[in-house]
Design an enzyme around this catalytic site. Structure first.
Site, mmCIF file in Angstrom:
data_model
loop_
_atom_site.group_PDB
_atom_site.id
_atom_site.type_symbol
_atom_site.label_atom_id
_atom_site.label_comp_id
_atom_site.label_asym_id
_atom_site.label_seq_id
_atom_site.Cartn_x
_atom_site.Cartn_y
_atom_site.Cartn_z
ATOM 1 N N ILE A 91 0.847 -1.191 0.000
ATOM 2 C CA ILE A 91 0.000 0.000 0.000
ATOM 3 C C ILE A 91 0.882 1.241 0.000
ATOM 4 O O ILE A 91 1.789 1.363 0.825
ATOM 5 C CB ILE A 91 -0.909 0.036 1.255
ATOM 6 C CG1 ILE A 91 -1.746 -1.242 1.343
ATOM 7 C CG2 ILE A 91 -1.803 1.275 1.243
ATOM 8 C CD1 ILE A 91 -2.414 -1.452 2.685
ATOM 9 N N CYS A 92 0.606 2.151 -0.918
ATOM 10 C CA CYS A 92 1.315 3.431 -0.940
ATOM 11 C C CYS A 92 0.461 4.443 -0.172
ATOM 12 O O CYS A 92 -0.501 4.997 -0.692
ATOM 13 C CB CYS A 92 1.540 3.904 -2.372
ATOM 14 S SG CYS A 92 2.454 5.463 -2.438
ATOM 15 N N LEU A 93 0.808 4.629 1.086
ATOM 16 C CA LEU A 93 0.087 5.548 1.961
ATOM 17 C C LEU A 93 1.116 6.185 2.878
ATOM 18 O O LEU A 93 1.829 5.480 3.602
ATOM 19 C CB LEU A 93 -0.978 4.785 2.761
ATOM 20 C CG LEU A 93 -1.920 5.597 3.643
ATOM 21 C CD1 LEU A 93 -2.750 6.578 2.815
ATOM 22 C CD2 LEU A 93 -2.834 4.674 4.433
#
Length: 159
Positions: A91-93
């Site tokens: 996840i790109c967060l």
């Protein structure tokens, strides 16, 4: 019991007991009885999104120095989304990387991931370039159709 263990128990109990107002997240518990650092969580796709009613399983790996460092959270359920790697579940967060704060709880992070599902950021370090390119071309219908199809294939309730 270590400080890390106490914080993990507090955070996971908060998710299990307090539940968000729409019951969109839940914590299933530790993946093994002898490892408190490994958990599973479920996010339910938000209404009026292509992920609506999907059940998305996540793997939550707490580091031994949690909450100083963020948990490593990945989707187990495949998701068609520009900020989620389809094969690895990464996840790109920002709050899971550079903008982590020990003040944030697991519940907060899971709610942020739920919001990310509903509000993709195709220009912000996409992990699924195909999904990002569809959105960058302003083809919302193609994106939502693909996301809905993959939700039906992999995240449908009762599977």
């Amino acid at each position: 019991m270590s400080i890390t263990d106490k914080r993990i128990m507090k955070d996971t109990l908060e998710v299990m007991i307090e539940q968000d107002e729409n019951n969109l997240i839940t914590c299933l518990g530790s993946e093994s009885d002898d490892n408190i650092l490994c958990w599973k969580a479920i996010i339910i796709g938000l209404p009026n999104t292509p992920y609506e009613d999907g059940l998305f399983e996540l793997s939550v790996q707490f580091p031994s120095n949690y909450p100083t460092n963020p948990p490593n959270i990945k989707f187990v359920t495949p998701v068609f989304h520009p900020n989620i790697h389809f094969k690895t579940g990464e996840i790109c967060l920002d709050i899971l990387k550079t903008d982590w704060s020990p003040a944030w709880t697991l519940k907060y992070v899971l709610l942020a991931i739920s919001q990310l599902l509903a509000n993709p950021e195709p220009s912000s370090s996409p992990l699924n370039c195909h999904a990002a390119n569809i959105l960058r071309c302003n083809d919302k219908l193609a994106y939502e159709s693909s996301a809905r199809m993959y939700t039906q294939l992999y995240a449908k309730r009762g599977q």
